[in-house]
Structure formats: structure tokens, C-alpha cells
Motif scaffolding. Sequence first.
Motif, PDB file in Angstrom:
ATOM      1  N   LEU A  57      35.129  27.388  40.281  1.00 23.90           N
ATOM      2  CA  LEU A  57      34.148  28.387  40.654  1.00 23.90           C
ATOM      3  C   LEU A  57      33.341  28.579  39.337  1.00 23.90           C
ATOM      4  O   LEU A  57      31.986  28.574  39.309  1.00 23.90           O
ATOM      5  CB  LEU A  57      34.912  29.675  41.173  1.00 23.90           C
ATOM      6  CG  LEU A  57      35.184  29.612  42.729  1.00 23.90           C
ATOM      7  CD1 LEU A  57      36.095  30.558  42.926  1.00 23.90           C
ATOM      8  CD2 LEU A  57      33.952  29.605  43.547  1.00 23.90           C
ATOM      9  N   LYS A  58      34.181  28.942  38.081  1.00 21.60           N
ATOM     10  CA  LYS A  58      33.340  29.005  37.061  1.00 21.60           C
ATOM     11  C   LYS A  58      32.435  27.955  36.854  1.00 21.60           C
ATOM     12  O   LYS A  58      31.379  27.898  36.170  1.00 21.60           O
ATOM     13  CB  LYS A  58      34.301  29.443  35.876  1.00 21.60           C
ATOM     14  CG  LYS A  58      34.974  30.797  36.038  1.00 21.60           C
ATOM     15  CD  LYS A  58      35.945  30.991  34.672  1.00 21.60           C
ATOM     16  CE  LYS A  58      36.639  32.500  34.953  1.00 21.60           C
ATOM     17  NZ  LYS A  58      37.585  32.545  33.875  1.00 21.60           N
ATOM     18  N   HIS A  59      33.119  26.768  36.711  1.00 21.13           N
ATOM     19  CA  HIS A  59      32.352  25.513  36.286  1.00 21.13           C
ATOM     20  C   HIS A  59      31.135  25.342  37.287  1.00 21.13           C
ATOM     21  O   HIS A  59      29.953  24.912  36.630  1.00 21.13           O
ATOM     22  CB  HIS A  59      33.322  24.335  36.451  1.00 21.13           C
ATOM     23  CG  HIS A  59      32.618  23.012  36.098  1.00 21.13           C
ATOM     24  ND1 HIS A  59      32.623  22.781  34.823  1.00 21.13           N
ATOM     25  CD2 HIS A  59      32.159  22.029  36.986  1.00 21.13           C
ATOM     26  CE1 HIS A  59      32.086  21.587  34.698  1.00 21.13           C
ATOM     27  NE2 HIS A  59      31.765  20.910  35.953  1.00 21.13           N
ATOM     28  N   ALA A  60      31.172  25.951  38.455  1.00 21.30           N
ATOM     29  CA  ALA A  60      29.711  25.758  39.428  1.00 21.30           C
ATOM     30  C   ALA A  60      29.007  27.031  39.135  1.00 21.30           C
ATOM     31  O   ALA A  60      28.129  27.287  39.799  1.00 21.30           O
ATOM     32  CB  ALA A  60      30.218  25.865  40.706  1.00 21.30           C
ATOM     33  N   GLY A  61      29.261  27.899  37.919  1.00 18.42           N
ATOM     34  CA  GLY A  61      28.423  28.885  37.576  1.00 18.42           C
ATOM     35  C   GLY A  61      28.588  30.255  38.339  1.00 18.42           C
ATOM     36  O   GLY A  61      27.862  31.236  38.255  1.00 18.42           O
ATOM     37  N   PHE A  62      29.699  30.391  39.060  1.00 15.02           N
ATOM     38  CA  PHE A  62      30.012  31.827  39.739  1.00 15.02           C
ATOM     39  C   PHE A  62      30.918  32.559  38.587  1.00 15.02           C
ATOM     40  O   PHE A  62      31.599  31.843  37.568  1.00 15.02           O
ATOM     41  CB  PHE A  62      31.087  31.597  40.682  1.00 15.02           C
ATOM     42  CG  PHE A  62      30.565  30.903  41.922  1.00 15.02           C
ATOM     43  CD1 PHE A  62      29.948  31.845  43.062  1.00 15.02           C
ATOM     44  CD2 PHE A  62      30.083  29.486  42.317  1.00 15.02           C
ATOM     45  CE1 PHE A  62      29.510  31.321  44.212  1.00 15.02           C
ATOM     46  CE2 PHE A  62      29.798  29.135  43.242  1.00 15.02           C
ATOM     47  CZ  PHE A  62      29.374  30.039  44.218  1.00 15.02           C
ATOM     48  N   THR A  63      31.040  33.887  38.615  1.00 15.85           N
ATOM     49  CA  THR A  63      31.930  34.742  37.966  1.00 15.85           C
ATOM     50  C   THR A  63      33.246  34.779  38.873  1.00 15.85           C
ATOM     51  O   THR A  63      33.125  35.357  39.944  1.00 15.85           O
ATOM     52  CB  THR A  63      31.120  36.030  37.676  1.00 15.85           C
ATOM     53  OG1 THR A  63      30.080  35.797  36.830  1.00 15.85           O
ATOM     54  CG2 THR A  63      32.440  36.950  36.754  1.00 15.85           C
ATOM     55  N   ALA A  64      34.289  34.256  38.555  1.00 14.13           N
ATOM     56  CA  ALA A  64      35.508  34.198  39.354  1.00 14.13           C
ATOM     57  C   ALA A  64      36.419  35.286  38.784  1.00 14.13           C
ATOM     58  O   ALA A  64      37.165  35.565  37.552  1.00 14.13           O
ATOM     59  CB  ALA A  64      36.097  32.866  39.523  1.00 14.13           C
ATOM     60  N   ASP A  65      37.026  36.249  39.872  1.00 17.14           N
ATOM     61  CA  ASP A  65      38.142  37.384  39.650  1.00 17.14           C
ATOM     62  C   ASP A  65      39.075  36.947  40.619  1.00 17.14           C
ATOM     63  O   ASP A  65      38.987  36.519  41.611  1.00 17.14           O
ATOM     64  CB  ASP A  65      37.712  38.637  39.751  1.00 17.14           C
ATOM     65  CG  ASP A  65      36.513  38.982  38.742  1.00 17.14           C
ATOM     66  OD1 ASP A  65      36.984  39.168  37.586  1.00 17.14           O
ATOM     67  OD2 ASP A  65      35.643  39.182  38.944  1.00 17.14           O
ATOM     68  N   LEU A  66      40.417  37.231  40.133  1.00 18.14           N
ATOM     69  CA  LEU A  66      41.428  36.822  41.175  1.00 18.14           C
ATOM     70  C   LEU A  66      42.379  38.104  41.556  1.00 18.14           C
ATOM     71  O   LEU A  66      42.848  38.680  40.328  1.00 18.14           O
ATOM     72  CB  LEU A  66      42.416  35.569  40.830  1.00 18.14           C
ATOM     73  CG  LEU A  66      43.518  35.088  41.644  1.00 18.14           C
ATOM     74  CD1 LEU A  66      43.416  33.534  41.566  1.00 18.14           C
ATOM     75  CD2 LEU A  66      44.707  35.696  41.453  1.00 18.14           C
ATOM     76  N   TRP A  67      42.835  38.429  42.740  1.00 19.97           N
ATOM     77  CA  TRP A  67      43.666  39.508  42.894  1.00 19.97           C
ATOM     78  C   TRP A  67      44.713  38.715  43.628  1.00 19.97           C
ATOM     79  O   TRP A  67      44.548  38.154  44.874  1.00 19.97           O
ATOM     80  CB  TRP A  67      43.127  40.679  43.455  1.00 19.97           C
ATOM     81  CG  TRP A  67      44.139  41.871  43.796  1.00 19.97           C
ATOM     82  CD1 TRP A  67      44.268  42.712  42.965  1.00 19.97           C
ATOM     83  CD2 TRP A  67      44.548  42.117  45.124  1.00 19.97           C
ATOM     84  NE1 TRP A  67      45.319  43.652  43.482  1.00 19.97           N
ATOM     85  CE2 TRP A  67      45.341  43.498  44.699  1.00 19.97           C
ATOM     86  CE3 TRP A  67      44.588  41.530  46.109  1.00 19.97           C
ATOM     87  CZ2 TRP A  67      46.078  43.981  45.746  1.00 19.97           C
ATOM     88  CZ3 TRP A  67      45.274  42.328  47.281  1.00 19.97           C
ATOM     89  CH2 TRP A  67      45.931  43.422  47.007  1.00 19.97           C
ATOM     90  N   ALA A  68      46.115  39.021  43.379  1.00 17.68           N
ATOM     91  CA  ALA A  68      47.293  38.539  44.245  1.00 17.68           C
ATOM     92  C   ALA A  68      48.201  39.722  44.573  1.00 17.68           C
ATOM     93  O   ALA A  68      48.447  40.517  43.959  1.00 17.68           O
ATOM     94  CB  ALA A  68      47.912  37.432  43.333  1.00 17.68           C
ATOM     95  N   PHE A  69      48.567  39.521  45.742  1.00 22.13           N
ATOM     96  CA  PHE A  69      49.740  40.630  46.137  1.00 22.13           C
ATOM     97  C   PHE A  69      50.983  39.739  46.694  1.00 22.13           C
ATOM     98  O   PHE A  69      50.652  38.575  46.705  1.00 22.13           O
ATOM     99  CB  PHE A  69      49.121  41.214  47.646  1.00 22.13           C
ATOM    100  CG  PHE A  69      48.637  40.381  48.654  1.00 22.13           C
ATOM    101  CD1 PHE A  69      47.542  39.969  48.910  1.00 22.13           C
ATOM    102  CD2 PHE A  69      49.720  40.072  49.632  1.00 22.13           C
ATOM    103  CE1 PHE A  69      47.284  38.954  50.122  1.00 22.13           C
ATOM    104  CE2 PHE A  69      49.377  39.397  51.105  1.00 22.13           C
ATOM    105  CZ  PHE A  69      48.032  38.687  50.971  1.00 22.13           C
ATOM    106  N   PRO A  70      51.934  40.403  46.746  1.00 17.65           N
ATOM    107  CA  PRO A  70      53.391  39.591  47.010  1.00 17.65           C
ATOM    108  C   PRO A  70      53.477  38.964  48.323  1.00 17.65           C
ATOM    109  O   PRO A  70      52.663  39.567  49.325  1.00 17.65           O
ATOM    110  CB  PRO A  70      54.413  40.709  46.991  1.00 17.65           C
ATOM    111  CG  PRO A  70      53.536  41.954  46.362  1.00 17.65           C
ATOM    112  CD  PRO A  70      52.247  41.995  46.669  1.00 17.65           C
ATOM    113  N   HIS A  71      53.942  37.751  48.448  1.00 11.34           N
ATOM    114  CA  HIS A  71      53.708  36.921  49.372  1.00 11.34           C
ATOM    115  C   HIS A  71      54.772  37.379  50.710  1.00 11.34           C
ATOM    116  O   HIS A  71      55.567  38.156  50.396  1.00 11.34           O
ATOM    117  CB  HIS A  71      54.279  35.468  49.022  1.00 11.34           C
ATOM    118  CG  HIS A  71      55.578  35.405  48.617  1.00 11.34           C
ATOM    119  ND1 HIS A  71      56.150  35.593  47.376  1.00 11.34           N
ATOM    120  CD2 HIS A  71      56.923  35.056  49.476  1.00 11.34           C
ATOM    121  CE1 HIS A  71      57.226  35.465  47.337  1.00 11.34           C
ATOM    122  NE2 HIS A  71      57.939  35.223  48.499  1.00 11.34           N
TER     123      HIS A  71
END
Length: 347
Positions: A57-71
Motif C-alpha cells: 500500500l505504501k509503495h502505491a502511495g497510500f498511508t498504511a496503518d494496521l490494527w489487529a485483534f486476537p484471532h
Amino acid sequence: MQKVHITASHSYDVLIGPGLISKAGEYISSVSKPCRAAIITDDTVAALYGAQVKESLKHAGFTADLWAFPHGEQHKTMTTLAAALEWLGETGVSRSDLIVALGGGVPGDLAGFAAAVYCRGMRFAQIPTTLLAAVDSSVGGKTAVDLSSGKNMAGAFHQPDIVLCDTDVLGRLPADLLRDGSAEMLKYGMLVDEKLFDDLSSGAWKGRIEETVARCVAIKQDYVVQDEEDQGVRQFLNLGHTFGHAAEKCSGFTLTHGQGVGMGLMMASRAAGIDTEPVRRALLACDLTPECPYDAAQLAQAAYSDKKRKGGKITLVLPEKIGKCTLKTISVEELPCYFAKGMGETI
Ligand code: GLY
């Protein structure tokens, strides 16, 4: 690469092919100009694919953030949804940004629901990483979380803007996740496609994952286009689900959805009075257990308490033969009779 166009209130493409995860940014930029892309996933998928999707996503110009919850399904709750929404707010995600639902059915349903309600509705991309999510839950716009009163009891219809299904990811799945997806694929075969059913029975589909997933998505599209909000023909997609959900419930949800649906396909076939031998063989070939370990009374009780709340009527999907099914609306009082038939018990 295969492309299936989904025609709905909001139309979009499902792309199916190798290497799509590492090119996620490129494909997402075909439906969105660069913005903040908020990835919602679970901890298992984050560890496997989070960095790759973020980088792309960053490579394509987006600002990328990630949030993960327990599976795990136990985290598909309002509490997790609230935490996801708070994270979106704290991260500064705005209405013109984009959510990326990355993972299997649980992250897909939860992130999709977050996209449906955050800022009164956001654009979102689905990146399914399980076979079940690829052939079913990532397509068609159903999003939800579970309530203590039942699975998927709070949700919304909200279509994604693009679905990216990476067949390399599917090719690396462990046996239990392949098995769960196979149950939904067998369902599509039993509904309308004897050749798909035969390919699953012989195992031939494993050499043709891309085409097989595309075929399943195309079948689902045929139902979604006619009945996006599940008031009519989309109910065909519940083949095996009333019976199977009862088995899941009796097991205290230690049976997975795919295992339940597999048993449900067998019970629906027996209840409809068709030859169950091909179904049994197909289930075994897909590593699914055909026979349910609960008796008809236990199953009917589990289904009855769910369906009673929905107003006394229930529509069953019953196979007439492999590749053709029919809808039959019954009163919930008739359920024990259908479960008895489904389990081969004399009434
Ligand atoms: N999973 C069934 C449907 O999307 O209607």
C-alpha cells in the motif's frame, strides 16, 4: 488471473490469482486514489501478511496503518468492533479514506461491519486469506458480529470496492482451512454445478484452484445480483446451513462452520430423499465428516430455539439432485420431522 464482476447496489470486481497480496496497493489504487488505508485483521494474519500488505500500500502511495485483534470467532463481538472503531478514530481515518479487511471470515465480517458504520459508511477492500472467505464471506456484502443471542446477529449489507483473492495464499493453507472452504464449494456444486461437484469429489479442483474459486464466486454472484438483501433466492446459499448450524450449536461451536455445513449437506440430502452416496463420497474426498454425532431431537432443539425467534417459519433448501435444489418453507414445528429424516431416524 480471473476476474468476476459483482453487480449489486455497489458493483465491484473480485480478482483471483497468484501474487495479489504483494500487489495489493497497485490493485487497490485502481479503485481509490492514494489516501489513508486502515488495515483491520487478526493477530495470526497480521503476522503472516500484515507487513506485505502494508508495504505494498505504501509503495502505491497510500498511508498504511494496521490494527489487529486476537484471532477466533469468540472475538467477533461488539467489544472488538467498538475497539476497531475507536482505533479508526484515534488514527485519524476520515470518510475519504479506505478500510482494508484482511483475513478469514472473522476479520472480513468485522472489518466490513466497521466499514459499514464508521463515519456512516466507508469504502473498503476485502483481502480474503482463507478458502471459505474467498468463496463465500468476502463476496456479497454481508458484514456482521455475533451477539450472545446468536451468530451474525448484528450487521449490515455493505459491499466492498474490490476483493483480492491471492491463490498463492490459498495454496499454502493448512488442511483444516481447506476442508472448511470445501464445504461451501460443495454447496455451490450441489446447488447448480454437477461438474464442480465432480471436481471436488475427485480432487481435480486442487490443480485448478484459480478457476474453481472463480466459478464459486460467479455462482454466488448469480444469487447476489437477484437478491442482494437475502429476501428470496439468496436463501439458496443456505443449503446445508440450517442443519449444519444446529450441529455446530450442539457441539458448543467446537465444530467449525465448514464441518457443520458438510454434515448439513448430508442431512439436507437425506431429508430430501435423494441418493446420499455421492454426497458422502464427496464429503470424504474433501476431508469432511458426513455423519453428525448428535441425534435428531438434540439438533431440532438447537435449531428450534434459533428459528422460533425469527417468527415461526423457516425456509429449507432441499436438493432434488446434484446441481438442482428447491426452497421449501415450513413452520418451525415441522423441524423435528425434517431433522429425523435428515438423520435417517424413523418418526
Ligand atoms: N453466506 C451466504 C450469503 O452470503 O448469503
